[in-house]
Design a protein around this motif. Structure first.
Motif, PDB file in Angstrom:
ATOM      1  N   ILE A  88      31.486   2.083 -11.120  1.00  0.00           N
ATOM      2  CA  ILE A  88      30.904   3.418 -11.079  1.00  0.00           C
ATOM      3  C   ILE A  88      29.684   3.496 -11.995  1.00  0.00           C
ATOM      4  CG2 ILE A  88      31.305   5.848 -11.652  1.00  0.00           C
ATOM      5  CD1 ILE A  88      32.819   5.103  -9.196  1.00  0.00           C
ATOM      6  N   ASP A  89      29.774   2.859 -13.133  1.00  0.00           N
ATOM      7  CA  ASP A  89      28.760   2.973 -14.187  1.00  0.00           C
ATOM      8  C   ASP A  89      27.466   2.249 -13.844  1.00  0.00           C
ATOM      9  OD1 ASP A  89      27.880   3.688 -16.836  1.00  0.00           O
ATOM     10  OD2 ASP A  89      28.184   1.597 -17.400  1.00  0.00           O
ATOM     11  N   ASN A  90      27.561   1.179 -13.042  1.00  0.00           N
ATOM     12  CA  ASN A  90      26.415   0.331 -12.744  1.00  0.00           C
ATOM     13  C   ASN A  90      25.896   0.614 -11.334  1.00  0.00           C
ATOM     14  OD1 ASN A  90      25.150  -2.225 -11.597  1.00  0.00           O
ATOM     15  ND2 ASN A  90      25.316  -2.785 -13.758  1.00  0.00           N
ATOM     16  N   GLU A  91      24.664   1.079 -11.239  1.00  0.00           N
ATOM     17  CA  GLU A  91      24.108   1.470  -9.938  1.00  0.00           C
ATOM     18  C   GLU A  91      24.117   0.319  -8.937  1.00  0.00           C
ATOM     19  OE1 GLU A  91      23.057   4.256  -8.610  1.00  0.00           O
ATOM     20  OE2 GLU A  91      23.252   5.591 -10.320  1.00  0.00           O
ATOM     21  N   GLU A  92      23.770  -0.877  -9.413  1.00  0.00           N
ATOM     22  CA  GLU A  92      23.729  -2.036  -8.523  1.00  0.00           C
ATOM     23  C   GLU A  92      25.120  -2.410  -8.042  1.00  0.00           C
ATOM     24  OE1 GLU A  92      22.305  -6.736  -8.631  1.00  0.00           O
ATOM     25  OE2 GLU A  92      21.569  -5.333 -10.147  1.00  0.00           O
ATOM     26  N   ALA A  93      26.089  -2.410  -8.962  1.00  0.00           N
ATOM     27  CA  ALA A  93      27.470  -2.738  -8.591  1.00  0.00           C
ATOM     28  C   ALA A  93      28.031  -1.706  -7.623  1.00  0.00           C
ATOM     29  CB  ALA A  93      28.341  -2.828  -9.840  1.00  0.00           C
ATOM     30  N   LEU A  94      27.719  -0.428  -7.860  1.00  0.00           N
ATOM     31  CA  LEU A  94      28.198   0.634  -6.975  1.00  0.00           C
ATOM     32  C   LEU A  94      27.598   0.494  -5.584  1.00  0.00           C
ATOM     33  CD1 LEU A  94      29.833   3.220  -6.580  1.00  0.00           C
ATOM     34  CD2 LEU A  94      27.859   4.521  -7.423  1.00  0.00           C
ATOM     35  N   ALA A  95      26.313   0.212  -5.519  1.00  0.00           N
ATOM     36  CA  ALA A  95      25.649   0.042  -4.217  1.00  0.00           C
ATOM     37  C   ALA A  95      26.251  -1.129  -3.455  1.00  0.00           C
ATOM     38  CB  ALA A  95      24.152  -0.156  -4.424  1.00  0.00           C
ATOM     39  N   GLN A  96      26.517  -2.221  -4.167  1.00  0.00           N
ATOM     40  CA  GLN A  96      27.118  -3.395  -3.535  1.00  0.00           C
ATOM     41  C   GLN A  96      28.509  -3.081  -3.005  1.00  0.00           C
ATOM     42  OE1 GLN A  96      27.083  -7.024  -5.915  1.00  0.00           O
ATOM     43  NE2 GLN A  96      28.979  -7.724  -4.955  1.00  0.00           N
ATOM     44  N   PHE A  97      29.301  -2.379  -3.823  1.00  0.00           N
ATOM     45  CA  PHE A  97      30.645  -2.021  -3.374  1.00  0.00           C
ATOM     46  C   PHE A  97      30.595  -1.102  -2.155  1.00  0.00           C
ATOM     47  CE2 PHE A  97      33.899   1.223  -3.154  1.00  0.00           C
ATOM     48  CZ  PHE A  97      35.024   0.437  -2.932  1.00  0.00           C
ATOM     49  N   ILE A  98      29.760  -0.083  -2.209  1.00  0.00           N
ATOM     50  CA  ILE A  98      29.700   0.885  -1.113  1.00  0.00           C
ATOM     51  C   ILE A  98      29.282   0.197   0.189  1.00  0.00           C
ATOM     52  CG2 ILE A  98      28.446   2.901  -0.241  1.00  0.00           C
ATOM     53  CD1 ILE A  98      28.569   4.045  -3.062  1.00  0.00           C
ATOM     54  N   THR A  99      28.367  -0.748   0.090  1.00  0.00           N
ATOM     55  CA  THR A  99      27.979  -1.509   1.280  1.00  0.00           C
ATOM     56  C   THR A  99      29.175  -2.270   1.845  1.00  0.00           C
ATOM     57  OG1 THR A  99      25.696  -1.748   0.503  1.00  0.00           O
ATOM     58  CG2 THR A  99      26.461  -3.315   2.165  1.00  0.00           C
ATOM     59  N   SER A 100      29.936  -2.931   0.963  1.00  0.00           N
ATOM     60  CA  SER A 100      31.133  -3.668   1.404  1.00  0.00           C
ATOM     61  C   SER A 100      32.170  -2.715   1.975  1.00  0.00           C
ATOM     62  CB  SER A 100      31.734  -4.448   0.229  1.00  0.00           C
ATOM     63  OG  SER A 100      30.842  -5.430  -0.239  1.00  0.00           O
ATOM     64  N   PHE A 101      32.365  -1.586   1.309  1.00  0.00           N
ATOM     65  CA  PHE A 101      33.341  -0.590   1.760  1.00  0.00           C
ATOM     66  C   PHE A 101      32.972  -0.062   3.144  1.00  0.00           C
ATOM     67  CE2 PHE A 101      34.826   3.831   2.044  1.00  0.00           C
ATOM     68  CZ  PHE A 101      36.181   3.684   1.768  1.00  0.00           C
ATOM     69  N   GLY A 159      31.677  16.399  -9.221  1.00  0.00           N
ATOM     70  CA  GLY A 159      30.303  16.682  -8.837  1.00  0.00           C
ATOM     71  C   GLY A 159      29.451  15.434  -8.728  1.00  0.00           C
ATOM     72  N   LEU A 160      28.955  14.966  -9.857  1.00  0.00           N
ATOM     73  CA  LEU A 160      27.982  13.875  -9.886  1.00  0.00           C
ATOM     74  C   LEU A 160      28.450  12.622  -9.153  1.00  0.00           C
ATOM     75  CD1 LEU A 160      25.324  12.682 -10.939  1.00  0.00           C
ATOM     76  CD2 LEU A 160      26.532  12.065 -13.046  1.00  0.00           C
ATOM     77  N   ILE A 161      29.595  12.079  -9.543  1.00  0.00           N
ATOM     78  CA  ILE A 161      30.041  10.809  -8.958  1.00  0.00           C
ATOM     79  C   ILE A 161      30.452  10.974  -7.506  1.00  0.00           C
ATOM     80  CG2 ILE A 161      31.778   8.985  -9.092  1.00  0.00           C
ATOM     81  CD1 ILE A 161      31.836   9.409 -12.128  1.00  0.00           C
ATOM     82  N   ASN A 162      31.265  11.982  -7.239  1.00  0.00           N
ATOM     83  CA  ASN A 162      31.797  12.157  -5.890  1.00  0.00           C
ATOM     84  C   ASN A 162      30.690  12.343  -4.865  1.00  0.00           C
ATOM     85  OD1 ASN A 162      33.097  14.150  -3.644  1.00  0.00           O
ATOM     86  ND2 ASN A 162      34.682  12.824  -4.495  1.00  0.00           N
ATOM     87  N   LYS A 163      29.758  13.205  -5.162  1.00  0.00           N
ATOM     88  CA  LYS A 163      28.710  13.496  -4.170  1.00  0.00           C
ATOM     89  C   LYS A 163      27.704  12.353  -4.051  1.00  0.00           C
ATOM     90  CE  LYS A 163      30.998  17.044  -3.495  1.00  0.00           C
ATOM     91  NZ  LYS A 163      32.045  16.901  -2.448  1.00  0.00           N
ATOM     92  N   LYS A 164      27.511  11.610  -5.141  1.00  0.00           N
ATOM     93  CA  LYS A 164      26.636  10.438  -5.068  1.00  0.00           C
ATOM     94  C   LYS A 164      27.232   9.402  -4.115  1.00  0.00           C
ATOM     95  CE  LYS A 164      24.725   8.842  -8.828  1.00  0.00           C
ATOM     96  NZ  LYS A 164      24.511   8.140 -10.126  1.00  0.00           N
ATOM     97  N   ILE A 165      28.533   9.176  -4.223  1.00  0.00           N
ATOM     98  CA  ILE A 165      29.207   8.205  -3.345  1.00  0.00           C
ATOM     99  C   ILE A 165      29.154   8.670  -1.895  1.00  0.00           C
ATOM    100  CG2 ILE A 165      31.441   7.195  -2.744  1.00  0.00           C
ATOM    101  CD1 ILE A 165      32.072   7.133  -5.747  1.00  0.00           C
TER     102      ILE A 165
END
Length: 264
Positions: A17-30, A81-87
């Protein structure tokens, strides 16, 4: 008759969650996971960072956050708010029709404030009921729920609930209708025998081996809540349970050997 349709329930938090790159990579895989899926997220590190800037220091006991009123307001803003809607926005960009939810929405997760025993956890909630009919209706509409770790007591009070617990309770509720796979992600590749050795992954844990490790004080406090949730899901009939890194979610869904497999 049990519906054999597979539902993958994945919980993420920590550095993902904390790392933008890691989050983007996970969301792509998800987004590439076939079929029905549910994402449960935490966000403790980001909440801690924002809280520090606001003068709110985090407090924990055995891996669980102690939630006073000020902290509850903080995590509601950050998680819901912030995390949920960003995802949700990132998933929509990848053509995944996601819907962001807290436990208060549609009475999804009703909880009770944890009773004070030796430790007062403040506004921490223990789940009493999952609105599985609502979740099933979302899945039927091909929507992907993205759930933050905020529950409610039905009397207007929001509560903070451990994200692993939420994922476990949802998995247990849905396992009567679906073949449920549960993946509890955190910052390590699996449950480690030596927390300082990334290669000391325990490939498999059952209730007996877990009890033995506990008796030898080889399970660290921060892992205990996650493992307790995993074994509760196992007891309730969840099909497959793994604990490991969000980086390996592709391998986990492909049923490759990765992380720690929880078995009977």
């Amino acid at each position: 008759m049990k519906n054999k349709e597979v539902v993958n329930i994945i919980k993420i938090g920590g550095k993902t969650i904390d790392n933008e790159e890691a989050l983007a990579q996970f969301i792509t895989s998800f987004s590439k996971i076939p079929g029905q899926k549910i994402l449960v997220h935490g966000g403790g590190i980001l909440a801690n960072q924002i809280g520090e800037k606001m003068g709110i220091s985090p407090h924990f006991h055995e891996g669980r956050r102690i939630t006073d009123e000020e902290t509850l307001n903080l995590i509601t803003m950050v998680y819901g708010g912030l995390i949920n809607k960003k995802i949700v926005a990132k998933l929509q960009a990848l053509k995944v029709n996601a819907i962001g939810l807290s436990g208060a929405d549609a009475n999804l997760l009703k909880a009770e404030k944890r009773a004070v025993k030796t430790i007062d956890y403040g506004f921490a909630g223990d789940i009493q009921k999952v609105n599985k009919d609502f979740l099933e209706s979302l899945l039927t509409q091909k929507l992907t729920p993205v759930i933050c770790p905020i529950t409610h007591n039905g009397k207007g009070q929001l509560l903070n609930t451990n994200g692993d617990t939420i994922a476990m309770e949802i998995a247990c509720a849905l396992q009567t209708q679906f073949e449920v796979n549960l993946w509890l992600c955190f910052d390590k590749k699996g449950v480690l025998l030596d927390v300082d050795d990334e290669k000391s992954i325990i490939p498999q844990l059952n209730p007996k081996s877990y009890a033995e490790l506990l008796s030898k004080s080889l399970i660290y406090d921060g892992m205990k809540p996650k493992l307790e949730n995993a074994f509760q899901a196992l007891k309730s009939g969840v099909s497959k349970i793994r604990i490991g890194s969000a980086d390996d979610i592709d391998k986990a869904i492909a049923d490759q050997k990765t992380g720690t497999f929880i078995c009977a």
